[in-house]
Design an enzyme around this catalytic site. Structure first.
Site, mmCIF file in Angstrom:
data_model
loop_
_atom_site.group_PDB
_atom_site.id
_atom_site.type_symbol
_atom_site.label_atom_id
_atom_site.label_comp_id
_atom_site.label_asym_id
_atom_site.label_seq_id
_atom_site.Cartn_x
_atom_site.Cartn_y
_atom_site.Cartn_z
ATOM 1 N N HIS A 70 7.363 -4.697 8.600
ATOM 2 C CA HIS A 70 8.130 -5.739 7.918
ATOM 3 C C HIS A 70 8.466 -6.912 8.839
ATOM 4 O O HIS A 70 9.642 -7.206 9.060
ATOM 5 C CB HIS A 70 9.427 -5.145 7.353
ATOM 6 C CG HIS A 70 9.216 -3.955 6.462
ATOM 7 N ND1 HIS A 70 10.160 -2.980 6.251
ATOM 8 C CD2 HIS A 70 8.146 -3.596 5.701
ATOM 9 C CE1 HIS A 70 9.694 -2.063 5.404
ATOM 10 N NE2 HIS A 70 8.466 -2.411 5.062
HETATM 11 C C1 LIG Z 1 1.497 -0.403 5.467
HETATM 12 C C2 LIG Z 1 2.558 -1.293 4.892
HETATM 13 C C3 LIG Z 1 3.402 -0.804 3.923
HETATM 14 C C4 LIG Z 1 4.392 -1.631 3.392
HETATM 15 N N1 LIG Z 1 5.173 -1.131 2.405
HETATM 16 C C5 LIG Z 1 6.092 -1.919 1.824
HETATM 17 C C6 LIG Z 1 6.859 -1.437 0.740
HETATM 18 O O1 LIG Z 1 6.693 -0.309 0.295
HETATM 19 N N2 LIG Z 1 7.776 -2.258 0.198
HETATM 20 C C7 LIG Z 1 8.003 -3.526 0.684
HETATM 21 O O2 LIG Z 1 8.910 -4.188 0.183
HETATM 22 N N3 LIG Z 1 7.270 -4.009 1.683
HETATM 23 C C8 LIG Z 1 6.302 -3.263 2.252
HETATM 24 N N4 LIG Z 1 5.507 -3.763 3.238
HETATM 25 C C9 LIG Z 1 5.707 -5.172 3.659
HETATM 26 C C10 LIG Z 1 5.319 -6.226 2.629
HETATM 27 O O3 LIG Z 1 4.089 -5.944 2.016
HETATM 28 C C11 LIG Z 1 5.293 -7.571 3.338
HETATM 29 O O4 LIG Z 1 6.587 -7.804 3.843
HETATM 30 C C12 LIG Z 1 4.898 -8.745 2.461
HETATM 31 O O5 LIG Z 1 3.640 -8.554 1.882
HETATM 32 C C13 LIG Z 1 4.885 -10.018 3.304
HETATM 33 O O6 LIG Z 1 4.513 -11.094 2.509
HETATM 34 P P1 LIG Z 1 3.994 -12.453 3.149
HETATM 35 O O7 LIG Z 1 3.750 -13.387 2.053
HETATM 36 O O8 LIG Z 1 4.938 -12.851 4.229
HETATM 37 O O9 LIG Z 1 2.645 -12.097 3.921
HETATM 38 P P2 LIG Z 1 1.367 -11.279 3.487
HETATM 39 O O10 LIG Z 1 1.617 -10.491 2.253
HETATM 40 O O11 LIG Z 1 0.950 -10.552 4.708
HETATM 41 O O12 LIG Z 1 0.281 -12.403 3.130
HETATM 42 C C14 LIG Z 1 -0.219 -13.291 4.089
HETATM 43 C C15 LIG Z 1 -1.658 -13.630 3.727
HETATM 44 O O13 LIG Z 1 -2.044 -14.796 4.463
HETATM 45 C C16 LIG Z 1 -3.396 -14.670 4.858
HETATM 46 N N5 LIG Z 1 -3.615 -15.546 6.009
HETATM 47 C C17 LIG Z 1 -3.081 -15.456 7.250
HETATM 48 N N6 LIG Z 1 -3.500 -16.461 8.020
HETATM 49 C C18 LIG Z 1 -4.322 -17.212 7.249
HETATM 50 C C19 LIG Z 1 -5.068 -18.400 7.482
HETATM 51 N N7 LIG Z 1 -5.011 -19.035 8.671
HETATM 52 N N8 LIG Z 1 -5.827 -18.896 6.481
HETATM 53 C C20 LIG Z 1 -5.877 -18.279 5.270
HETATM 54 N N9 LIG Z 1 -5.177 -17.148 4.996
HETATM 55 C C21 LIG Z 1 -4.405 -16.623 5.972
HETATM 56 C C22 LIG Z 1 -3.504 -13.200 5.206
HETATM 57 O O14 LIG Z 1 -4.868 -12.782 5.205
HETATM 58 C C23 LIG Z 1 -2.664 -12.550 4.113
HETATM 59 O O15 LIG Z 1 -3.464 -12.216 3.008
HETATM 60 C C24 LIG Z 1 4.528 -2.963 3.831
HETATM 61 C C25 LIG Z 1 3.679 -3.446 4.818
HETATM 62 C C26 LIG Z 1 2.701 -2.629 5.347
HETATM 63 C C27 LIG Z 1 1.796 -3.159 6.419
#
Ligand SMILES: Cc1cc2nc3c(=O)[nH]c(=O)nc-3n(C[C@H](O)[C@H](O)[C@H](O)COP(=O)(O)OP(=O)(O)OC[C@H]3O[C@@H](n4cnc5c(N)ncnc54)[C@H](O)[C@@H]3O)c2cc1C
Length: 643
Positions: free
Chosen positions: A577
């Protein structure tokens, strides 16, 4: 059977093949250990070069040690000789970390091979064309998305808004902007995977593709912390566990009062949470699919009189395949590519896949100061495209948004990349007389909230064999016994609300640093003890700590005594997270983005992912990230008016 291992046939270089045989006490008696080196090779191929080199260097060092001790390399030794080499290594505490570094990927490969060879199929998901609970050959059909591979996207195009990243934050931002009538393009570095894809392939085959760096992202520090993140359409939600906690009120109040975040108002943020909960269909996990891992946690907590309950999840209709972390093969888990992004596309948003955002384009000599004007993108073949747009939403995740901003010349704020909280986690396992078969049921099933007020949140979490964050103890025959007995283990994980003691460095290559604060080290040790208490209360015969130098305790007193001699530095830590690296806040000195989500020092860049959160939300963060993205984008010009 005492034949030396035929490393050539294993398809790996000799040192690694020999080390795998030694670790697994492979005497040729069973087929699966012989298949592990090749599978391990595939695992390593998905990892960054440095991690690969580290594992190979560790194997070479063990091989050289064998040569010094016996005059022969591991591959030339009999199983007993190999075991004696490893035991003498394992007896030296300073060398244990070397063995441990190799054990983690070996366990991944071994868990998979053992299951494929010996377990009745976990689910029909292994047979081509079918997914658990569905008629073979009739995999669920996902709601439509408008995905275009970057190879087919024109070199020059325009949009009203470009969203970088299609994960939790990016998806919600894209939907909000598209519904307001904007022409939205979402850039996603990863690929689009369908539920049918997940049903066709074994969990480990999906693992390497769905995670950045094959899941081997690590924050350096003492101890190092494994920090996996997803890379796919849907981002990390594709591989998350589906647990859905609302942001606690006390966290929102702190954000409002300490960081000046008006959007964290309990009522209005509550409405954003309501909306994302409806979209991703949050409901309490039903008892009938929970599985014994979760029920064991419930029993232990009940006997202690501790607060615990099945978790709220975004997976109605979950069949307990226990594969959330490698893409749900039944389509039950409503990760954003199945829930939010289809709505976004229905409202006109388009997703460009295999699109690596290199830089936010900035017009620097504009009256009124620099202003974002689009994004430059690199395709997998190295060619480039540009999308011009007056609004750029940065949602690449807390680990990758800061480097993108630095590459764009927008990394000037001194706190950008700092303030990284990760919600670090430790896990333990309890051995029971009865089978638990933790990998049948809901992967993350039960929350034990008794110590949540102290920042410790315990969750019953299992995973496909070898894929949990728990590391089995021992080497050679001991490890083999543990692997063979894994069916009687129940596993718990505990996350602690941490101080933001990490940072994201780098622009072209991301480097992570995380130094566990002293307060948080204490919390982690308490968390391990508390998890032991739950497991012993549920009837565990012993608790495995995951610490190589003190692997097991047969009673709570023994566990307490053992933990007294350990420090948190000896724990295996992972974290899922990451948050806070482009934090929102009213104070321009401390927050790189203002309280409405706009990056300081430039106009037209909105922050809408985990990096926006000012501090650890103290719960699994996906709903918080989505609600924050909703709150910042719905207040953006052109959206507020259209509502
Ligand atoms: C194994 C695991 C289990 C989890 N379980 C839970 C859970 O049960 N409940 C919960 O609430 N949270 C959980 N989480 C955490 C939750 O999924 C994340 O906190 C959330 O998805 C974060 O959202 P975000 O938008 O910040 O980033 P992300 O969802 O990580 O999305 C970021 C995206 O940006 C893309 N990206 C990055 N750099 C670039 C670039 N330069 N150009 C184009 N694309 C790019 C990446 O490829 C990715 O697809 C878990 C995480 C993991 C790893």
């Amino acid at each position: 059977m005492n034949a030396p291992v035929n490393a050539q046939a294993n398809g790996l270089d000799d040192p690694l093949g020999g080390l795998v045989a030694a670790l697994l006490a492979d005497d040729g008696g069973k087929a699966w250990p012989g298949a592990v080196p090749r599978r391990l090779g595939a695992v390593l191929d998905t990892m960054p070069a440095a991690a690969r080199a580290g594992v190979r260097a560790a194997a070479a060092a063990v091989d050289a040690y064998a040569a010094v001790r016996t005059g022969r390399r591991l591959r030339g030794l009999t199983p007993r000789e190999r075991e004696s080499v490893l035991s003498s290594l394992a007896a030296r505490p300073s060398l244990l970390p070397v063995l441990d570094a190799v054990k983690v990927p070996v366990m991944l490969a071994a868990g998979t091979e053992r299951m494929l060879h010996e377990e009745p199929p976990l689910s029909p998901a292994y047979s081509p064309g079918s997914a658990p609970g569905s008629t073979p050959g009739a995999a669920p059909v996902d709601p439509p998305l408008d995905c275009v591979p970057s190879a087919h996207w024109p070199d020059r195009s325009t949009a009203d808004a470009v969203v970088v990243g299609s994960g939790a934050g990016g998806a919600v931002a894209a939907r909000t902007l598209a519904r307001a009538g904007m022409r939205v393009v979402v850039l996603e570095e990863g690929r689009h995977h369908t539920t049918a894809d997940f049903g066709r392939r074994a969990p480990l085959d999906r693992f390497g593709e769905l995670y950045r760096d094959g899941g081997g992202t690590v924050a350096l520090g003492n101890p190092p912390v494994v920090l996996p993140v997803g890379r796919a359409v849907g981002g990390t939600t594709v591989v998350n566990s589906g647990t859905c906690y609302r942001t606690p009120d006390h966290v929102l109040t702190r954000w409002r009062e300490k960081y000046g975040l008006a959007l964290a108002d309990v009522d209005s943020f509550g409405e954003c949470l309501d909306e994302v909960e409806r979209t991703v269909k949050v409901a309490t996990a039903p008892l009938d699919v929970l599985g014994r891992n979760g029920k064991t946690a419930l029993l232990g907590a009940e006997r202690l009189g501790w607060r615990a309950a099945p978790l709220r999840r975004n997976a109605t209709g979950c069949k307990g395949s226990c594969q959330c972390v490698v893409g749900c093969p039944t389509g039950a888990k409503q990760s954003v590519q199945l829930s939010v992004l289809p709505d976004a596309c229905a409202a006109g948003a388009r997703i460009v896949t295999g699109a690596y955002a290199q830089r936010v384009l900035v017009e620097r000599d504009r009256p009124g100061g620099p202003r974002a004007c689009g994004v430059s993108v690199r395709r997998p073949d190295g060619s480039e495209l540009e999308i011009l747009s007056p609004l750029v939403v940065v949602a690449a995740g807390a680990l990758y948004s800061p480097p993108l901003l630095r590459r764009s010349g927008l990394g000037g704020h001194p706190r950008l990349g700092r303030n990284l909280a990760v919600h670090p986690a430790a896990s333990v396992a309890g051995r029971f007389a009865e089978p638990v078969t933790a990998w049948r049921g809901v992967l993350q099933s039960v929350g034990v909230e008794e110590l949540h007020g102290d920042g410790i949140l315990i969750e019953a979490t299992a995973g496909p064999p070898g894929m949990g964050s728990f590391v089995l103890p021992g080497v050679g025959r001991e490890l083999r016994r543990e692997l063979d007995g894994a069916g009687s283990l129940a596993t718990l994980g505990a996350m602690i609300a941490d101080l933001p003691s990490g940072r994201v460095l780098g622009a072209r290559r991301t480097l992570l640093r995380y130094d566990l604060a002293r307060r948080d080290a204490g919390r982690l040790m308490r968390a391990v003890e508390a998890m032991g208490k739950v497991l012993f209360a549920a009837g565990a015969e012993e608790v495995l700590t995951g610490v190589p130098s003190a692997p097991r305790a047969r009673s709570q007193d023994e566990l307490r005594e053992l933990l007294r001699k350990l420090t948190a530095r000896q724990l295996h830590l992972s974290a899922f997270h990451p948050t806070g690296t482009v934090a929102l806040g009213a104070d321009p000195q401390t927050a790189p983005a203002d309280a409405e989500g706009w990056l300081r020092g430039v106009r037209g860049v909105l922050i809408a992912d985990g990096s926006a959160l000012p501090s650890c939300p103290e719960v699994n963060p996906q709903l918080t990230v989505m609600a924050t993205a909703l709150a910042v984008t719905r207040a953006a010009p052109g959206v507020a008016q259209s509502a």
